[in-house]
Enzyme design. Structure first.
Site, PDB file in Angstrom:
ATOM      1  N   ARG A 193       0.867  -1.182   0.000  1.00  0.00           N
ATOM      2  CA  ARG A 193       0.000   0.000   0.000  1.00  0.00           C
ATOM      3  C   ARG A 193       0.898   1.224   0.000  1.00  0.00           C
ATOM      4  NH1 ARG A 193       2.523   1.777   3.810  1.00  0.00           N
ATOM      5  NH2 ARG A 193       1.055   3.488   3.796  1.00  0.00           N
ATOM      6  N   GLN A 208      -1.403   2.142  10.044  1.00  0.00           N
ATOM      7  CA  GLN A 208      -0.132   2.267   9.308  1.00  0.00           C
ATOM      8  C   GLN A 208       0.922   3.003  10.143  1.00  0.00           C
ATOM      9  OE1 GLN A 208      -3.149   2.922   8.032  1.00  0.00           O
ATOM     10  NE2 GLN A 208      -3.263   2.553   5.838  1.00  0.00           N
ATOM     11  N   ASP A 251      -1.848  10.942  -1.631  1.00  0.00           N
ATOM     12  CA  ASP A 251      -2.287   9.956  -2.632  1.00  0.00           C
ATOM     13  C   ASP A 251      -2.627  10.618  -3.949  1.00  0.00           C
ATOM     14  OD1 ASP A 251      -2.805   8.549   0.074  1.00  0.00           O
ATOM     15  OD2 ASP A 251      -2.763   7.007  -1.482  1.00  0.00           O
ATOM     16  N   LYS A 296      -4.380   9.867   3.616  1.00  0.00           N
ATOM     17  CA  LYS A 296      -5.034   8.965   4.562  1.00  0.00           C
ATOM     18  C   LYS A 296      -6.040   9.694   5.454  1.00  0.00           C
ATOM     19  CE  LYS A 296      -4.821   5.502   4.781  1.00  0.00           C
ATOM     20  NZ  LYS A 296      -5.857   4.696   4.112  1.00  0.00           N
TER      21      LYS A 296
HETATM   22  O1  MRU Z   1      -4.388   3.165   2.352  1.00  0.00           O
HETATM   23  P1  MRU Z   1      -2.912   3.387   2.200  1.00  0.00           P
HETATM   24  O2  MRU Z   1      -2.096   2.780   3.294  1.00  0.00           O
HETATM   25  O3  MRU Z   1      -2.436   2.966   0.833  1.00  0.00           O
HETATM   26  O4  MRU Z   1      -2.733   4.947   2.306  1.00  0.00           O
HETATM   27  C1  MRU Z   1      -1.449   5.479   2.223  1.00  0.00           C
HETATM   28  C2  MRU Z   1      -1.377   6.926   2.448  1.00  0.00           C
HETATM   29  O5  MRU Z   1      -2.363   7.592   2.643  1.00  0.00           O
HETATM   30  C3  MRU Z   1      -0.031   7.559   2.325  1.00  0.00           C
HETATM   31  O6  MRU Z   1       0.088   8.665   3.173  1.00  0.00           O
HETATM   32  C4  MRU Z   1       0.165   8.035   0.871  1.00  0.00           C
HETATM   33  O7  MRU Z   1      -0.092   6.983  -0.020  1.00  0.00           O
HETATM   34  C5  MRU Z   1       1.529   8.548   0.628  1.00  0.00           C
HETATM   35  S1  MRU Z   1       2.712   7.242   0.611  1.00  0.00           S
HETATM   36  C6  MRU Z   1       4.227   7.875   0.235  1.00  0.00           C
END
Ligand code: MRU
Length: 355
Positions: free
Chosen positions: A45, A197, A238, A249
């Site tokens: 992820r 996370q 993202d 997130k």
């Molecule tokens: O649901 P996830 O764990 O994929 O979400 C990840 C995030 O929100 C991170 O902060 C984002 O992808 C940046 S990763 C360098």
């Protein structure tokens, strides 16, 4: 470097991020379908990491193809791209990587490459996607280190580290670069409900690097900022819309509002592959909603009573007005973001999803 994702004996190997930190186990993928499942179920992820994974998934599919003609190979190639694109909707790096693989394939077809040559071309492009991601993280880390005080605390949310990228990390790349530059940096990691996370992954990878880390629950960040112990917030992204609105997130928006209230600078760290100039503002960013069980259960343990309604958006959008700066691999973008983000993308040469 952490073993987020790599090749081994013609297979894609990923550390299973659902199991960390309790167990360091690896998941092997032989097909694009395996990789798609790994992305969907969060074995891997983080926006840049799923882009890297998708490009490797495409390679697996063309490598195993028994097509004797390029038309048949193209059909299988585009089918794999569609499958991988249907995994998670918010992180634009996924679509950026797939578009890049498609462009490379189409150019190679036009150039009249044979089936074997096409396979090699796709393989090489996926390796570039991976290598460039690590290089981008290192570059943005160097730019971002300047926002970290010589001695102080960074608050971060979720995991935007080596595990979320091809390696090194975005928000945690900034922390690593500050640490490498000799700054005495310590991190507050929001635990990041519901997938945790921050507690599981951010704390694990920073402690491996010997960087002091304090885990807090998401609800504590306001009190912590009020206590004056947070010097700067750095988070990942993202998808960043053309006007600087940032999808990240769930819970990031809360942190940004609190940072403004307490006069703490709020930075977003992301490579330009996360900037989506085709999306004018945050209202147009698709927000993934995930299984309600992520909220009602913690592993096998049920937390909420049967019958409780649940809302589980995986991301939120922080309006640009709460963002102090966006740290990219082409420098730190400052408001007005419409201009500074466009300039960074132009400097990168191949703007992501141009407006
Ligand atoms: O649901 P996830 O764990 O994929 O979400 C990840 C995030 O929100 C991170 O902060 C984002 O992808 C940046 S990763 C360098």
């Amino acid at each position: 470097m952490l073993p987020t994702i790599d090749w081994e004996d013609g297979e894609v190997v990923m550390v299973d991020q659902r199991k960390l930190p309790a167990k360091e186990v690896y998941v092997r993928s032989k097909t694009a379908k395996d990789v798609a499942k790994a992305i969907k179920t969060m074995v891997i992820r983080g926006a840049p990491a799923i882009g890297v994974a998708a490009s490797m998934g495409v390679v697996l599919e063309v490598r195993r193809s028994s097509a004797t003609g390029t038309t048949q190979l193209a059909t299988e190639f585009y089918r794999a791209c569609d499958l991988l694109a249907a995994t998670r909707p918010t992180a634009v790096n996924l679509f950026w990587a797939i578009e890049r693989m498609k462009r490379t394939f189409a150019d190679a077809m036009k150039a009249g490459q044979s089936v074997d040559e096409l396979k090699d071309t796709i393989d090489a492009e996926a390796k570039r996607v991976h290598d460039e991601d690590v290089a981008s993280c290192r570059a943005l880390g160097r730019f971002g280190a300047e926002v970290v005080p010589a001695e102080g605390h960074v608050l971060t949310h979720c995991n935007a580290g080596a595990l979320a990228t091809g390696g090194y990390g975005t928000a945690l790349g900034v922390v690593r670069a500050a640490d490498e530059a000799g700054k005495k940096v310590a991190v507050f990691a929001d635990e990041t409900r519901p997938f945790l996370q921050g507690a599981r992954l951010t704390a694990w990878e920073l402690l491996r690097d010997g960087i002091e880390t304090t885990v807090i629950t998401d609800g504590m960040s306001g009190a912590l900022m009020r206590s004056g112990r947070v010097d700067v917030v750095v988070v990942g992204a993202d998808r960043i819309a053309a006007n600087g609105d940032v999808a990240n997130k769930i819970g990031t928006y809360t942190v940004a509002v609190l940072a403004k209230e307490h006069g703490v600078p709020f930075y977003v760290a992301a490579p330009v592959s996360t900037v989506d100039l085709a999306t004018p503002d945050g209202s147009a960013i698709p927000i993934e909603e995930r299984d309600t069980k992520e909220i009602t259960h913690l592993g096998a343990a049920q937390l909420a009573p049967d019958g409780a309604d649940v809302w589980n958006p995986a991301f939120d959008v922080t309006p640009a007005r709460f963002v102090t700066g966006i740290i990219t691999d082409h420098g730190i973008c400052r408001p007005p973001f419409t201009e500074s983000l466009r300039a960074a993308c132009e400097q990168a040469g191949a703007p992501n999803r141009p407006a």
